[in-house]
Design a protein around this motif. Sequence first.
Motif, PDB file in Angstrom:
ATOM      1  N   VAL A   1      44.770  28.934  20.427  1.00  0.00           N
ATOM      2  CA  VAL A   1      44.307  30.203  19.826  1.00  0.00           C
ATOM      3  C   VAL A   1      44.766  31.349  20.955  1.00  0.00           C
ATOM      4  O   VAL A   1      44.312  31.473  22.064  1.00  0.00           O
ATOM      5  N   GLU A   2      45.632  31.968  20.459  1.00  0.00           N
ATOM      6  CA  GLU A   2      46.032  33.226  21.210  1.00  0.00           C
ATOM      7  C   GLU A   2      45.739  34.468  20.645  1.00  0.00           C
ATOM      8  O   GLU A   2      45.066  34.678  19.723  1.00  0.00           O
ATOM      9  N   GLU A   3      46.117  35.825  21.531  1.00  0.00           N
ATOM     10  CA  GLU A   3      45.622  36.924  21.074  1.00  0.00           C
ATOM     11  C   GLU A   3      46.533  37.186  19.965  1.00  0.00           C
ATOM     12  O   GLU A   3      47.208  36.783  19.780  1.00  0.00           O
ATOM     13  N   GLY A   4      45.762  37.933  19.169  1.00  0.00           N
ATOM     14  CA  GLY A   4      46.325  38.589  17.643  1.00  0.00           C
ATOM     15  C   GLY A   4      46.072  37.674  16.656  1.00  0.00           C
ATOM     16  O   GLY A   4      46.512  37.853  15.463  1.00  0.00           O
ATOM     17  N   THR A   5      45.627  36.266  16.714  1.00  0.00           N
ATOM     18  CA  THR A   5      45.336  35.262  15.901  1.00  0.00           C
ATOM     19  C   THR A   5      43.982  35.593  15.086  1.00  0.00           C
ATOM     20  O   THR A   5      43.057  36.114  15.594  1.00  0.00           O
ATOM     21  N   LEU A   6      44.056  35.599  13.685  1.00  0.00           N
ATOM     22  CA  LEU A   6      42.841  35.907  12.870  1.00  0.00           C
ATOM     23  C   LEU A   6      42.227  34.601  12.834  1.00  0.00           C
ATOM     24  O   LEU A   6      42.689  33.522  12.609  1.00  0.00           O
ATOM     25  N   ILE A   7      40.739  34.545  13.126  1.00  0.00           N
ATOM     26  CA  ILE A   7      39.998  33.173  13.039  1.00  0.00           C
ATOM     27  C   ILE A   7      38.792  33.453  12.386  1.00  0.00           C
ATOM     28  O   ILE A   7      38.406  34.605  12.114  1.00  0.00           O
TER      29      ILE A   7
END
Length: 187
Positions: free
Chosen positions: A166-172
């Motif tokens: 999971v990276e920055e900007g990812t919708l979780i």
Amino acid sequence: MYSCSDLKKGLKLLIDGEPHVIVQYDFTKPGKGQSLYKCKLRNMITGALFDRTYRSGETFEPASLEERDMQYLYQDDSGHVFMDKKNYEQVFLTEDTLGDDKYFLIDNMDVEILMYGERAIGISLPNFVNLRVTQSDPWVKGDTAAGNNKPATVETGYTLQVPSFVEEGTLIQIDTRTGNYVTRVKE
């Protein structure tokens, strides 16, 4: 009216004129004498916890609570503002009342507000909420000894453990009941 045999975890009672919820419950039957019902109660208005022991035969008044469908609007200095979908009245809840639920609120989210008379005392969120990751450390190859999880902060300021991919900007997707990561959401 409730009797002692109706007592269980999660039951809402009116005690001393205020709503309380049973947080913990224990039944004891001594060798002789009456049965004892030991309860840990939480005041739903102040949040205070206390223990009470009841004997069989006692009765309790149910708390008259109502859940209203509302929509979360915004946060300001006085607290978080919600609007009743039927009559458009606005209700304010403080951060103390919301607790950690404040981290899962998104503008225009539909929620249920628990009302005692005309006073808002709690909130029921949807089970899952989608939030965007705003801060997360990059994954480093070979970082598998720590269980493949790393801390990440989402747009509301909540920090949780997420998988290393999971990276920055990812919708979780986050489970609001536990506060844990569930899955990535496709956009």
